[in-house]
Design a protein around this motif. Sequence first.
Motif, PDB file in Angstrom:
ATOM      1  N   ASP A 239      28.124  36.773  44.907  1.00 56.32           N
ATOM      2  CA  ASP A 239      27.011  37.460  44.249  1.00 56.32           C
ATOM      3  C   ASP A 239      26.467  38.555  45.169  1.00 56.32           C
ATOM      4  O   ASP A 239      25.856  38.252  46.197  1.00 56.32           O
ATOM      5  CB  ASP A 239      25.919  36.465  43.914  1.00 56.32           C
ATOM      6  CG  ASP A 239      24.750  37.084  43.173  1.00 56.32           C
ATOM      7  OD1 ASP A 239      24.821  38.288  42.853  1.00 56.32           O
ATOM      8  OD2 ASP A 239      23.771  36.363  42.915  1.00 56.32           O
TER       9      ASP A 239
ATOM     10  N   ASP B 180      30.393  33.320  29.964  1.00 53.36           N
ATOM     11  CA  ASP B 180      29.116  34.050  29.941  1.00 53.36           C
ATOM     12  C   ASP B 180      28.511  34.139  31.341  1.00 53.36           C
ATOM     13  O   ASP B 180      27.341  33.803  31.553  1.00 53.36           O
ATOM     14  CB  ASP B 180      28.136  33.375  28.978  1.00 53.36           C
ATOM     15  CG  ASP B 180      26.931  34.264  28.669  1.00 53.36           C
ATOM     16  OD1 ASP B 180      27.073  35.503  28.765  1.00 53.36           O
ATOM     17  OD2 ASP B 180      25.859  33.723  28.338  1.00 53.36           O
TER      18      ASP B 180
ATOM     19  N   LYS C 264      34.969  35.396  33.097  1.00 47.97           N
ATOM     20  CA  LYS C 264      33.522  35.636  33.166  1.00 47.97           C
ATOM     21  C   LYS C 264      32.951  35.868  31.771  1.00 47.97           C
ATOM     22  O   LYS C 264      31.839  35.414  31.459  1.00 47.97           O
ATOM     23  CB  LYS C 264      33.241  36.833  34.086  1.00 47.97           C
ATOM     24  CG  LYS C 264      33.375  36.509  35.564  1.00 47.97           C
ATOM     25  CD  LYS C 264      32.854  37.616  36.461  1.00 47.97           C
ATOM     26  CE  LYS C 264      33.834  38.766  36.555  1.00 47.97           C
ATOM     27  NZ  LYS C 264      33.388  39.774  37.564  1.00 47.97           N
ATOM     28  N   LYS C 265      33.710  36.531  30.929  1.00 47.39           N
ATOM     29  CA  LYS C 265      33.253  36.760  29.554  1.00 47.39           C
ATOM     30  C   LYS C 265      33.248  35.450  28.775  1.00 47.39           C
ATOM     31  O   LYS C 265      32.287  35.146  28.050  1.00 47.39           O
ATOM     32  CB  LYS C 265      34.164  37.779  28.864  1.00 47.39           C
ATOM     33  CG  LYS C 265      33.719  38.134  27.461  1.00 47.39           C
ATOM     34  CD  LYS C 265      34.615  39.224  26.868  1.00 47.39           C
ATOM     35  CE  LYS C 265      34.150  39.593  25.454  1.00 47.39           C
ATOM     36  NZ  LYS C 265      35.014  40.652  24.864  1.00 47.39           N
TER      37      LYS C 265
ATOM     38  N   ASP D 267      42.898  35.771  34.976  1.00 46.63           N
ATOM     39  CA  ASP D 267      42.124  36.906  34.470  1.00 46.63           C
ATOM     40  C   ASP D 267      40.627  36.609  34.638  1.00 46.63           C
ATOM     41  O   ASP D 267      39.979  36.088  33.738  1.00 46.63           O
ATOM     42  CB  ASP D 267      42.459  37.150  33.000  1.00 46.63           C
ATOM     43  CG  ASP D 267      41.837  38.423  32.455  1.00 46.63           C
ATOM     44  OD1 ASP D 267      40.910  38.963  33.088  1.00 46.63           O
ATOM     45  OD2 ASP D 267      42.276  38.873  31.380  1.00 46.63           O
TER      46      ASP D 267
ATOM     47  N   PRO E 179      27.753  36.527  34.923  1.00 44.06           N
ATOM     48  CA  PRO E 179      27.430  37.916  35.269  1.00 44.06           C
ATOM     49  C   PRO E 179      28.686  38.699  35.678  1.00 44.06           C
ATOM     50  O   PRO E 179      29.459  38.242  36.535  1.00 44.06           O
ATOM     51  CB  PRO E 179      26.462  37.777  36.454  1.00 44.06           C
ATOM     52  CG  PRO E 179      25.860  36.422  36.289  1.00 44.06           C
ATOM     53  CD  PRO E 179      26.962  35.565  35.742  1.00 44.06           C
ATOM     54  N   GLN E 180      28.874  39.843  35.087  1.00 45.64           N
ATOM     55  CA  GLN E 180      30.030  40.668  35.439  1.00 45.64           C
ATOM     56  C   GLN E 180      29.908  41.222  36.857  1.00 45.64           C
ATOM     57  O   GLN E 180      30.904  41.639  37.451  1.00 45.64           O
ATOM     58  CB  GLN E 180      30.190  41.813  34.424  1.00 45.64           C
ATOM     59  CG  GLN E 180      30.669  41.365  33.058  1.00 45.64           C
ATOM     60  CD  GLN E 180      32.043  40.707  33.082  1.00 45.64           C
ATOM     61  OE1 GLN E 180      32.956  41.205  33.732  1.00 45.64           O
ATOM     62  NE2 GLN E 180      32.190  39.593  32.373  1.00 45.64           N
ATOM     63  N   SER E 181      28.698  41.223  37.403  1.00 50.59           N
ATOM     64  CA  SER E 181      28.494  41.731  38.766  1.00 50.59           C
ATOM     65  C   SER E 181      29.058  40.778  39.821  1.00 50.59           C
ATOM     66  O   SER E 181      29.290  41.182  40.962  1.00 50.59           O
ATOM     67  CB  SER E 181      27.004  41.953  39.034  1.00 50.59           C
ATOM     68  OG  SER E 181      26.281  40.736  38.938  1.00 50.59           O
ATOM     69  N   TRP E 182      29.298  39.524  39.453  1.00 50.08           N
ATOM     70  CA  TRP E 182      29.850  38.579  40.407  1.00 50.08           C
ATOM     71  C   TRP E 182      31.280  38.982  40.758  1.00 50.08           C
ATOM     72  O   TRP E 182      32.075  39.301  39.868  1.00 50.08           O
ATOM     73  CB  TRP E 182      29.849  37.173  39.836  1.00 50.08           C
ATOM     74  CG  TRP E 182      28.502  36.515  39.790  1.00 50.08           C
ATOM     75  CD1 TRP E 182      27.301  37.063  40.127  1.00 50.08           C
ATOM     76  CD2 TRP E 182      28.222  35.181  39.359  1.00 50.08           C
ATOM     77  NE1 TRP E 182      26.288  36.162  39.941  1.00 50.08           N
ATOM     78  CE2 TRP E 182      26.825  34.992  39.480  1.00 50.08           C
ATOM     79  CE3 TRP E 182      29.014  34.136  38.898  1.00 50.08           C
ATOM     80  CZ2 TRP E 182      26.215  33.787  39.141  1.00 50.08           C
ATOM     81  CZ3 TRP E 182      28.413  32.943  38.560  1.00 50.08           C
ATOM     82  CH2 TRP E 182      27.017  32.774  38.684  1.00 50.08           C
ATOM     83  N   GLU E 183      31.593  38.942  42.027  1.00 44.65           N
ATOM     84  CA  GLU E 183      32.944  39.250  42.497  1.00 44.65           C
ATOM     85  C   GLU E 183      33.786  37.968  42.485  1.00 44.65           C
ATOM     86  O   GLU E 183      33.405  36.951  43.049  1.00 44.65           O
ATOM     87  CB  GLU E 183      32.900  39.805  43.926  1.00 44.65           C
ATOM     88  CG  GLU E 183      34.234  40.259  44.450  1.00 44.65           C
ATOM     89  CD  GLU E 183      34.723  41.543  43.804  1.00 44.65           C
ATOM     90  OE1 GLU E 183      35.947  41.717  43.705  1.00 44.65           O
ATOM     91  OE2 GLU E 183      33.863  42.368  43.402  1.00 44.65           O
TER      92      GLU E 183
ATOM     93  N   THR F  61      38.079  38.584  34.815  1.00 43.83           N
ATOM     94  CA  THR F  61      37.189  39.349  33.933  1.00 43.83           C
ATOM     95  C   THR F  61      37.022  38.634  32.603  1.00 43.83           C
ATOM     96  O   THR F  61      35.907  38.485  32.083  1.00 43.83           O
ATOM     97  CB  THR F  61      37.744  40.764  33.706  1.00 43.83           C
ATOM     98  OG1 THR F  61      37.830  41.447  34.964  1.00 43.83           O
ATOM     99  CG2 THR F  61      36.838  41.556  32.768  1.00 43.83           C
TER     100      THR F  61
END
Length: 205
Positions: A84, A169, A165-166, A160, A171-175, A162
Amino acid sequence: MNSTIETFLSQRASVRQFDPEAEMSTEQIKQILALAATAPSGNNTQPWQVVVVKNKAQQQKLRALSFDQPQVETAAAVFLVFGDPAAYDVDTLFSYNVANGLLTEKDEAAFKGKMKKFYALSAAEGGTESLMLDGGLFAMNLLHVVRVFGYEAVPMRGTDFTAIKKELDLPQSWEAIMMIPVGKATASGYPKIRKDVTEFTKIIE
């Protein structure tokens, strides 16, 4: 050297065959993560975020997003480790230190001045590279800790993140750092072949 620890470390392997009936309790997961969180991190930022999936229906979905690798579904639990970037925020870090008695309000100017200089040393500090390093230290700790509890694991990047994360649900900001399926082994991991120390070491005396 402690032969027990030496043996424990040398026998770690990436295990992909798990007993699909094995389970992990929520309390056990918390104990594992508490020990894994003793890992070091830059300025004690502890930027890791962990999502643990032990629902088989959800694991099936994760398997589909992980090139259909069966260990994602048969694992007792799948640990998803993220970093984060918000953890590197100086105000947040200062507040954490004050709340835990490591600093007082009068230390604010000195602390923030030090952190500003630290981040200026390298553009990588506080960014993706830092998250990968700090998160990687946590993930390696986790790989050892689960074995203390009688489980085995495999570190995975072939997924995958990305889409995951979708799906979850998040945060897309998480690496995305790593996916780690954990379970009771039904077969040993592949034999490890490692370079001799002399091939990667230079000792300056």
